[in-house]
Scaffold this active site. Structure first.
Site, PDB file in Angstrom:
ATOM      1  N   LYS A  28       0.839  -1.210   0.000  1.00 37.47           N
ATOM      2  CA  LYS A  28       0.000   0.000   0.000  1.00 37.47           C
ATOM      3  C   LYS A  28       0.869   1.253   0.000  1.00 37.47           C
ATOM      4  CE  LYS A  28      -2.916   0.610   3.587  1.00 37.47           C
ATOM      5  NZ  LYS A  28      -2.678   1.864   4.320  1.00 37.47           N
ATOM      6  N   ARG A 129      -8.791  12.169  12.412  1.00 35.89           N
ATOM      7  CA  ARG A 129      -7.340  12.017  12.599  1.00 35.89           C
ATOM      8  C   ARG A 129      -6.611  13.360  12.492  1.00 35.89           C
ATOM      9  NH1 ARG A 129      -5.446   6.959   9.137  1.00 35.89           N
ATOM     10  NH2 ARG A 129      -3.592   7.242  10.433  1.00 35.89           N
ATOM     11  N   ASP A 327       2.009  -1.053  11.994  1.00 34.24           N
ATOM     12  CA  ASP A 327       0.672  -1.512  11.573  1.00 34.24           C
ATOM     13  C   ASP A 327       0.384  -2.949  12.004  1.00 34.24           C
ATOM     14  OD1 ASP A 327       0.099   0.922  10.420  1.00 34.24           O
ATOM     15  OD2 ASP A 327       0.824   0.333   8.436  1.00 34.24           O
TER      16      ASP A 327
HETATM   17  C1  S3P Z   1       2.565   4.799   6.201  1.00 40.79           C
HETATM   18  C2  S3P Z   1       3.099   5.181   7.394  1.00 40.79           C
HETATM   19  C3  S3P Z   1       2.580   4.753   8.706  1.00 40.79           C
HETATM   20  C4  S3P Z   1       1.630   3.574   8.580  1.00 40.79           C
HETATM   21  C5  S3P Z   1       0.666   3.726   7.438  1.00 40.79           C
HETATM   22  C6  S3P Z   1       1.421   3.866   6.125  1.00 40.79           C
HETATM   23  C7  S3P Z   1       3.166   5.305   4.950  1.00 40.79           C
HETATM   24  O1  S3P Z   1       1.884   5.838   9.300  1.00 40.79           O
HETATM   25  O2  S3P Z   1       0.911   3.399   9.789  1.00 40.79           O
HETATM   26  O3  S3P Z   1      -0.197   2.614   7.348  1.00 40.79           O
HETATM   27  O4  S3P Z   1       2.872   4.757   3.863  1.00 40.79           O
HETATM   28  O5  S3P Z   1       3.944   6.259   5.021  1.00 40.79           O
HETATM   29  P1  S3P Z   1       2.669   6.970  10.138  1.00 40.79           P
HETATM   30  O6  S3P Z   1       3.574   7.661   9.228  1.00 40.79           O
HETATM   31  O7  S3P Z   1       1.609   7.883  10.672  1.00 40.79           O
HETATM   32  O8  S3P Z   1       3.376   6.208  11.232  1.00 40.79           O
END
Ligand code: S3P
Length: 448
Positions: A28, A129, A327
């Site tokens: 993702k 959020r 995650d």
């Molecule tokens: C992500 C960073 C993480 C993660 C999210 C995807 C990213 O969040 O929890 O599912 O793709 O940069 P945070 O940057 O808020 O830790």
């Protein structure tokens, strides 16, 4: 409660042994970044293995709204005709990022240093959020943000007409914040410097370098110092998206706790900024063999052979490992409930600002399943009940959070009595083939 139409309750029953090959979808984080950098390059980027989850589809739609041509050619095969750094056009409607924190925060970054105005919103989860963590550094470039109280969506960003480069120490370990600043730095003159004290996922840095940006990463006693030279011409790329280790976590953990299981999960990223869960599982005594290590799409990957592990032991997860498995705490807490002894997860307060408050969602759901939990603001402690020892027989609230929904369905596959979730619909955001994939391995999932 559902932001994706009607709530879809789902139930998992004690499963037969899971067997076979689990081909999980594309990553993702990398999928979002491929679309965004493709839109900021000049010419055609080709992407294979793109995750076609709702979060990523919402980012594709947003990139079209900013003027890029984004086309699906076949399942997972996409092209993006980019408009170049600084070449975005002002969107003529609100940008709806659905459930995706990564989508909205990265897109705010990439438009914040162009003279235009854009308004962002999302579903009921995303509207709760915090966006201040991104708009604070974007304001240093000269952008302005007008949102609801507490820095919540809907929010309008007025991009800086004359952006200045920025030096920013990221105050929370967050790849989204780091990436938003780097993307904003692309259209600012001079050098933008981002310092992160704790290493977070580094896909933006890898991909920016791949698209031809001048970027250096220096590991110092202060942390990682990332220096980006602004206003490059990004060159379009062929991006092969590797499989998502955060999605692989679900079949891997299911196989560990469902008696008699033996599965293969091919091509799972072993990027050290993402593989904390697998390290933790091995420390707990999991039977995982990392076969055929190699490089795919610029990421180290391996095929994971995973067998039922009936004597998992609770451990204390080192807090400094949190960014590399942020995650994965929800599904780890399900594994912990099936281990003997106590699993202590400290330094995890970031879980409170994900798609849901994940400490609270896991604690309440596991308690309802008969598991003893302790928690405070920054800690989750699970008292294990041994292999197959979770009583189950409860319904967990998923709060529009895909990972909470999948975690409790996996919990039900090993529990004594079925486990239901009130709404499985958010699973489409990251793992649209979850039900079919788990069912083919042998799991029993029922609607309702
Ligand atoms: C992500 C960073 C993480 C993660 C999210 C995807 C990213 O969040 O929890 O599912 O793709 O940069 P945070 O940057 O808020 O830790």
């Amino acid at each position: 409660m559902s932001g994706h139409g009607d709530a879809q309750p789902m139930t998992a029953r004690k499963s037969a042994p899971l067997k076979g090959v689990a081909q999980v979808p594309g990553d993702k984080s990398i999928s979002h970044r491929a679309l965004i950098l493709g839109a900021m390059a000049v010419g055609e980027t080709r992407i294979t293995g793109l995750l076609e989850g709702q979060d990523v589809l919402d980012t594709a739609k947003a990139m079209r709204a900013f003027g890029a041509e984004v086309t699906q050619h076949a399942p997972g095969e996409w092209s993006v005709h980019g408009v170049g750094v600084g070449g975005f056009r002002e969107p003529d409607n609100v940008i709806d990022c659905g459930n995706s924190g990564t989508g909205v925060r990265l897109i705010m970054g990439c438009m914040a240093t162009t003279a235009m105005t854009a308004t962002f919103t999302g579903d009921a989860s995303l509207r709760k959020r915090p966006m201040g963590r991104v708009t604070d550094p974007l304001s240093l470039f000269g952008a302005r943000a007008y949102g609801r109280a507490g820095g919540r969506l809907p929010m309008t960003i007025v991009g800086a007409a004359d952006p200045v480069p920025v030096r920013y120490v990221v105050p929370v370990p967050s790849a989204q914040v780091k990436s938003a600043v780097l993307l904003a730095g692309l259209n600012a003159p001079g050098q933008t410097v981002v310092i992160e004290r704790e290493a977070t996922r580094d896909h933006s840095e890898r991909m920016l370098a791949g698209f031809g940006a001048t970027l250096s990463v220096e590991r110092t006693s202060e942390g990682n110092v990332i220096t980006l030279t602004g206003q490059p011409e990004l060159r379009p790329q062929a991006v092969a998206v590797p499989r998502d280790p955060s999605s692989a976590a679900f079949p891997v953990c299911a196989a560990l706790i469902v008696e008699g299981s033996d599965i293969l999960v091919p091509g799972v990223s072993q990027n050290p900024t993402r593989n904390g869960l697998f390290t933790t599982l091995v420390e707990m005594g999991a039977d995982i063999v990392f076969e055929n290590p190699r490089e795919e799409g610029g990421e180290p990957v391996a095929d994971l052979r995973v067998r039922f592990s009936g004597s998992l032991k609770g451990i204390e997860v080192p807090p400094e490992r949190a960014p590399s498995m942020i995650d994965e705490y929800p599904i780890l807490s399900v594994v912990a409930a099936n281990a003997t002894g106590t699993t202590v997860m400290r330094g995890v307060k970031e879980l409170r600002v994900k798609e849901s408050d994940r400490i609270d969602a896991m604690a309440r759901g596991l308690e309802a399943c008969g598991v003893r939990i302790e928690e405070d603001e920054d800690t989750l402690i699970v008292h294990g009940m041994g292999a197959g020892g979770v009583p189950g027989g409860a319904t967990a609230a998923t709060h529009l959070d895909h990972r909470i929904a999948m975690s409790f369905l996996i919990c039900g596959m090993a529990a004594k009595a079925p486990v239901s979730v009130d709404d499985a619909s958010p699973i489409v955001t990251s793992f649209p083939i979850f039900e079919g994939l788990m069912t083919r391995l042998g799991a029993t999932l029922e609607h309702g």
